[in-house]
Design an enzyme around this catalytic site. Structure first.
Site, mmCIF file in Angstrom:
data_model
loop_
_atom_site.group_PDB
_atom_site.id
_atom_site.type_symbol
_atom_site.label_atom_id
_atom_site.label_comp_id
_atom_site.label_asym_id
_atom_site.label_seq_id
_atom_site.Cartn_x
_atom_site.Cartn_y
_atom_site.Cartn_z
ATOM 1 N N ASN A 84 -11.788 -2.746 -4.701
ATOM 2 C CA ASN A 84 -10.368 -3.005 -5.020
ATOM 3 C C ASN A 84 -9.585 -1.718 -5.252
ATOM 4 O OD1 ASN A 84 -11.775 -5.552 -5.378
ATOM 5 N ND2 ASN A 84 -9.835 -6.268 -6.191
ATOM 6 N N TYR A 139 0.556 0.639 1.286
ATOM 7 C CA TYR A 139 0.127 1.154 -0.016
ATOM 8 C C TYR A 139 -0.964 2.229 0.137
ATOM 9 C CZ TYR A 139 -2.619 1.072 -4.348
ATOM 10 O OH TYR A 139 -3.349 1.427 -5.447
ATOM 11 N N ILE A 140 -2.104 1.864 0.701
ATOM 12 C CA ILE A 140 -3.195 2.842 0.800
ATOM 13 C C ILE A 140 -2.881 3.853 1.902
ATOM 14 C CG2 ILE A 140 -5.687 3.152 1.129
ATOM 15 C CD1 ILE A 140 -5.996 0.167 0.282
ATOM 16 N N TYR A 163 -10.074 -13.578 5.913
ATOM 17 C CA TYR A 163 -9.772 -12.140 5.848
ATOM 18 C C TYR A 163 -11.042 -11.322 6.084
ATOM 19 C CZ TYR A 163 -8.941 -7.635 3.613
ATOM 20 O OH TYR A 163 -8.891 -6.301 3.334
ATOM 21 N N LYS A 204 -12.135 -8.987 9.481
ATOM 22 C CA LYS A 204 -12.473 -7.551 9.371
ATOM 23 C C LYS A 204 -13.875 -7.308 9.925
ATOM 24 C CE LYS A 204 -8.972 -5.509 7.329
ATOM 25 N NZ LYS A 204 -8.408 -4.212 7.650
ATOM 26 N N THR A 247 -13.631 -3.873 4.315
ATOM 27 C CA THR A 247 -13.443 -4.453 2.987
ATOM 28 C C THR A 247 -14.730 -5.011 2.403
ATOM 29 O OG1 THR A 247 -12.469 -6.363 1.858
ATOM 30 C CG2 THR A 247 -12.677 -6.547 4.211
ATOM 31 N N ARG A 282 -14.420 -7.297 -10.578
ATOM 32 C CA ARG A 282 -14.126 -6.475 -9.404
ATOM 33 C C ARG A 282 -14.396 -5.010 -9.737
ATOM 34 N NH1 ARG A 282 -14.271 -10.676 -7.600
ATOM 35 N NH2 ARG A 282 -12.881 -11.801 -6.195
HETATM 36 N N1 LIG Z 1 -5.658 -3.092 -1.161
HETATM 37 C C1 LIG Z 1 -6.993 -3.214 -1.249
HETATM 38 O O1 LIG Z 1 -7.561 -3.289 -2.331
HETATM 39 C C2 LIG Z 1 -7.839 -3.225 0.008
HETATM 40 C C3 LIG Z 1 -9.197 -3.435 -0.119
HETATM 41 C C4 LIG Z 1 -9.995 -3.460 1.033
HETATM 42 C C5 LIG Z 1 -9.444 -3.213 2.275
HETATM 43 N N2 LIG Z 1 -8.109 -2.998 2.380
HETATM 44 C C6 LIG Z 1 -7.567 -2.731 3.709
HETATM 45 O O2 LIG Z 1 -6.841 -1.511 3.672
HETATM 46 C C7 LIG Z 1 -5.742 -1.542 4.570
HETATM 47 C C8 LIG Z 1 -4.464 -1.169 3.827
HETATM 48 O O3 LIG Z 1 -4.287 -2.077 2.750
HETATM 49 P P1 LIG Z 1 -2.991 -2.009 1.829
HETATM 50 O O4 LIG Z 1 -3.347 -2.643 0.542
HETATM 51 O O5 LIG Z 1 -2.431 -0.642 1.860
HETATM 52 O O6 LIG Z 1 -2.045 -3.006 2.618
HETATM 53 P P2 LIG Z 1 -0.486 -2.871 2.986
HETATM 54 O O7 LIG Z 1 -0.059 -4.249 3.393
HETATM 55 O O8 LIG Z 1 0.253 -2.199 1.901
HETATM 56 O O9 LIG Z 1 -0.510 -1.929 4.252
HETATM 57 C C9 LIG Z 1 -0.719 -2.387 5.565
HETATM 58 C C10 LIG Z 1 0.365 -1.784 6.440
HETATM 59 O O10 LIG Z 1 0.164 -2.198 7.792
HETATM 60 C C11 LIG Z 1 1.416 -2.565 8.366
HETATM 61 N N3 LIG Z 1 1.085 -3.522 9.448
HETATM 62 C C12 LIG Z 1 0.449 -4.714 9.320
HETATM 63 N N4 LIG Z 1 0.294 -5.283 10.529
HETATM 64 C C13 LIG Z 1 0.827 -4.419 11.450
HETATM 65 C C14 LIG Z 1 0.942 -4.440 12.866
HETATM 66 N N5 LIG Z 1 0.509 -5.482 13.605
HETATM 67 N N6 LIG Z 1 1.530 -3.390 13.478
HETATM 68 C C15 LIG Z 1 1.992 -2.334 12.744
HETATM 69 N N7 LIG Z 1 1.913 -2.259 11.405
HETATM 70 C C16 LIG Z 1 1.324 -3.298 10.765
HETATM 71 C C17 LIG Z 1 2.214 -3.133 7.212
HETATM 72 O O11 LIG Z 1 3.603 -3.062 7.407
HETATM 73 C C18 LIG Z 1 1.777 -2.243 6.050
HETATM 74 O O12 LIG Z 1 2.608 -1.121 5.917
HETATM 75 C C19 LIG Z 1 -5.743 -2.935 5.173
HETATM 76 O O13 LIG Z 1 -6.385 -2.874 6.422
HETATM 77 C C20 LIG Z 1 -6.559 -3.740 4.191
HETATM 78 O O14 LIG Z 1 -7.209 -4.833 4.821
HETATM 79 C C21 LIG Z 1 -7.281 -3.008 1.286
HETATM 80 O O1 LIG Z 2 -2.421 -13.044 -10.585
HETATM 81 C C1 LIG Z 2 -3.628 -12.809 -10.414
HETATM 82 C C2 LIG Z 2 -4.092 -11.995 -9.340
HETATM 83 C C3 LIG Z 2 -5.458 -11.812 -9.208
HETATM 84 N N1 LIG Z 2 -6.320 -12.387 -10.073
HETATM 85 C C4 LIG Z 2 -7.784 -12.149 -9.928
HETATM 86 O O2 LIG Z 2 -7.965 -10.754 -9.989
HETATM 87 C C5 LIG Z 2 -9.033 -10.347 -9.135
HETATM 88 C C6 LIG Z 2 -8.505 -9.285 -8.187
HETATM 89 O O3 LIG Z 2 -7.575 -9.906 -7.301
HETATM 90 P P1 LIG Z 2 -6.650 -9.084 -6.295
HETATM 91 O O4 LIG Z 2 -6.028 -7.945 -6.999
HETATM 92 O O5 LIG Z 2 -5.757 -10.076 -5.610
HETATM 93 O O6 LIG Z 2 -7.699 -8.468 -5.269
HETATM 94 P P2 LIG Z 2 -8.842 -9.203 -4.409
HETATM 95 O O7 LIG Z 2 -8.504 -10.603 -4.084
HETATM 96 O O8 LIG Z 2 -10.151 -8.942 -5.113
HETATM 97 O O9 LIG Z 2 -8.784 -8.414 -3.030
HETATM 98 C C7 LIG Z 2 -8.602 -7.014 -2.944
HETATM 99 O O10 LIG Z 2 -9.864 -6.410 -2.900
HETATM 100 C C8 LIG Z 2 -10.654 -6.801 -1.793
HETATM 101 C C9 LIG Z 2 -11.974 -6.066 -1.848
HETATM 102 O O11 LIG Z 2 -12.697 -6.397 -3.009
HETATM 103 C C10 LIG Z 2 -9.900 -6.421 -0.525
HETATM 104 O O12 LIG Z 2 -10.628 -6.803 0.585
HETATM 105 C C11 LIG Z 2 -8.530 -7.061 -0.469
HETATM 106 O O13 LIG Z 2 -7.830 -6.569 0.655
HETATM 107 C C12 LIG Z 2 -7.775 -6.699 -1.701
HETATM 108 O O14 LIG Z 2 -6.565 -7.445 -1.721
HETATM 109 C C13 LIG Z 2 -9.490 -11.607 -8.405
HETATM 110 O O15 LIG Z 2 -10.608 -12.110 -9.083
HETATM 111 C C14 LIG Z 2 -8.329 -12.592 -8.589
HETATM 112 O O16 LIG Z 2 -8.757 -13.944 -8.652
HETATM 113 C C15 LIG Z 2 -5.884 -13.180 -11.121
HETATM 114 O O17 LIG Z 2 -6.674 -13.718 -11.904
HETATM 115 N N2 LIG Z 2 -4.541 -13.364 -11.256
#
Ligand SMILES: NC(=O)c1ccc[n+]([C@@H]2O[C@H](COP(=O)([O-])OP(=O)(O)OC[C@H]3O[C@@H](n4cnc5c(N)ncnc54)[C@H](O)[C@@H]3O)[C@@H](O)[C@H]2O)c1
Ligand SMILES: O=c1ccn([C@@H]2O[C@H](COP(=O)(O)OP(=O)(O)O[C@H]3O[C@H](CO)[C@@H](O)[C@H](O)[C@H]3O)[C@@H](O)[C@H]2O)c(=O)[nH]1
Length: 326
Positions: free
Chosen positions: A170, A11-12, A141, A145, A117, A219
């Site tokens: 987030n 995604y990111i 998690y 990290k 994160t 968040r």
């Molecule tokens: N989504 C958020 O809000 C959030 C917040 C804080 C940190 N992050 C961090 O940002 C990064 C990206 O998050 P995202 O939401 O895009 O997640 P995502 O799951 O969409 O992307 C992660 C990608 O890594 C690939 N991957 C995982 N393990 C692998 C491995 N061993 N070898 C090769 N590829 C691998 C997956 O296929 C996926 O495409 C992650 O490191 C996550 O911890 C995300």
């Molecule tokens: O069906 C749902 C899904 C989520 N939540 C709440 O919504 C908030 C956001 O949840 P979510 O979207 O799952 O994100 P987080 O668990 O806050 O985690 C995200 O944001 C973190 C940083 O704040 C990152 O480290 C993680 O990778 C990323 O998944 C949280 O309070 C959850 O409890 C609900 O109430 N219902």
């Protein structure tokens, strides 16, 4: 620079790839597609479908592509799952991460931008959270990290590795091409929009007895494009020294119920909610102070309003109701 993006089909990662290309960098992606989508990678970018734990393949790739910097985004990243399955998180986020660092050192690649994160902080004593806050993760998690982040200082001292750890809050929203599509989806905003689309009957709110204005978790949502732009800035700054930056839009943040309300306004759909129990490992409030990256690198969130974020996610979902292939 020639940049290897691990997890660049995610995604990111896919939006970071877009921003790196826009800034003129050459990009290669390595992704095992456990969560990512091949179609999220722009056609002009080489996608190597491999796991980071394939050590020899990784070394060859770094060498053959003459990689100059790595943006390490591949990880497992679900708070709830990490509490149920910590071993998976230690394996992918720590052991595979250390394997990447070793490969970089062997081949002589010394620049790293890392997806860290807000979960490294746990339940902080004060909000907004700045980078000097204590790091006491409340879930595996965040712990894994932080473990990798902590290795960077020792790798710098011994091998000269320079790192930028970006502690995202987030991530949400979409670019024109790339949006959030996980299976199963666990993140709040895409789940709420699935309900708006009529794909699910209601959203479950995980707990309403937190010490927050309406009892639901708060968040700090940051637009994925703003987040991606910070990676481009960090990449050009890392030669000046290793750094740690929070990335969020700042206070007061949004409760779960406020997110649902904004999604109702954006979509015009009723979006029913049901109250469920708390989700293990969830801190009550996570709101960033991003003043360090604003001051040092001139980064600013340009798409920070939650309405803008939700509108972009909704627009993407309406164009891609069945994912990338459609
Ligand atoms: N989504 C958020 O809000 C959030 C917040 C804080 C940190 N992050 C961090 O940002 C990064 C990206 O998050 P995202 O939401 O895009 O997640 P995502 O799951 O969409 O992307 C992660 C990608 O890594 C690939 N991957 C995982 N393990 C692998 C491995 N061993 N070898 C090769 N590829 C691998 C997956 O296929 C996926 O495409 C992650 O490191 C996550 O911890 C995300
Ligand atoms: O069906 C749902 C899904 C989520 N939540 C709440 O919504 C908030 C956001 O949840 P979510 O979207 O799952 O994100 P987080 O668990 O806050 O985690 C995200 O944001 C973190 C940083 O704040 C990152 O480290 C993680 O990778 C990323 O998944 C949280 O309070 C959850 O409890 C609900 O109430 N219902």
């Amino acid at each position: 620079m020639r940049v290897l993006v691990t997890g660049g089909a995610g995604y990111i990662g896919s939006v970071v790839v877009e921003e790196l290309l826009r800034a003129g960098h050459g990009v290669t992606v390595i992704d095992n597609l456990s969560k990512g989508h091949a179609d999220a990678v722009p056609p002009e970018v080489e996608l190597v479908r491999a796991d980071l734990r394939e050590a020899e393949r990784l070394r060859r790739l770094l060498r053959d592509d003459r990689v100059e910097a790595v943006v390490h985004m591949a990880a497992d990243s679900l708070v709830g799952e990490s509490v149920q399955s910590p071993a998976k998180y230690y394996d992918n986020n720590v052991i595979a991460g250390l394997g990447l660092l070793d490969a970089m050192v062997d081949v002589g690649v010394h620049r790293l931008v890392f997806s860290s994160t807000a979960a490294v902080y746990g339940e902080p004593e004060a909000q907004p959270i700045d980078e000097t806050a204590a790091t006491r993760p409340t879930n595996p998690y965040g712990e894994t990290k932080l473990a990798l982040e902590r290795a960077f200082a020792w790798y710098e001292r011994a091998y000269g590795l320079r790192s930028a750890s970006l502690r995202y809050f987030n991530a949400a929203g979409a670019s024109a091409r790339c949006g959030e599509l996980h299976d199963p989806e666990t993140h709040l905003i895409p789940l709420v929009l699935q309900v708006a689309l009529g794909r699910a009957p209601y959203v479950t709110v995980y707990g309403d007895d937190y010490p927050t204005p309406d009892g639901t978790c708060v968040r700090d949502y940051i637009h994925v494009v703003d987040l991606a732009r910070a990676h481009v800035l960090a990449l050009s700054a890392v030669d000046r020294g290793s750094c740690v930056y929070n990335l969020g839009c700042g206070g007061p943040g949004y409760t779960v119920r406020q997110v649902v309300d904004v999604a109702r306004e954006v979509t015009g759909a009723p979006i029913p909610v049901r109250l469920g129990p708390r989700r293990a490992g969830d801190p009550a409030i996570l709101v960033a102070s991003s003043s360090r990256i604003q001051r040092e690198l001139g980064w600013r969130p340009q798409l920070g309003a939650l309405t803008t974020i939700v509108e972009s996610a909704w627009a993407w979902l309406r164009v891609h109701p069945h994912g990338y292939a459609h």
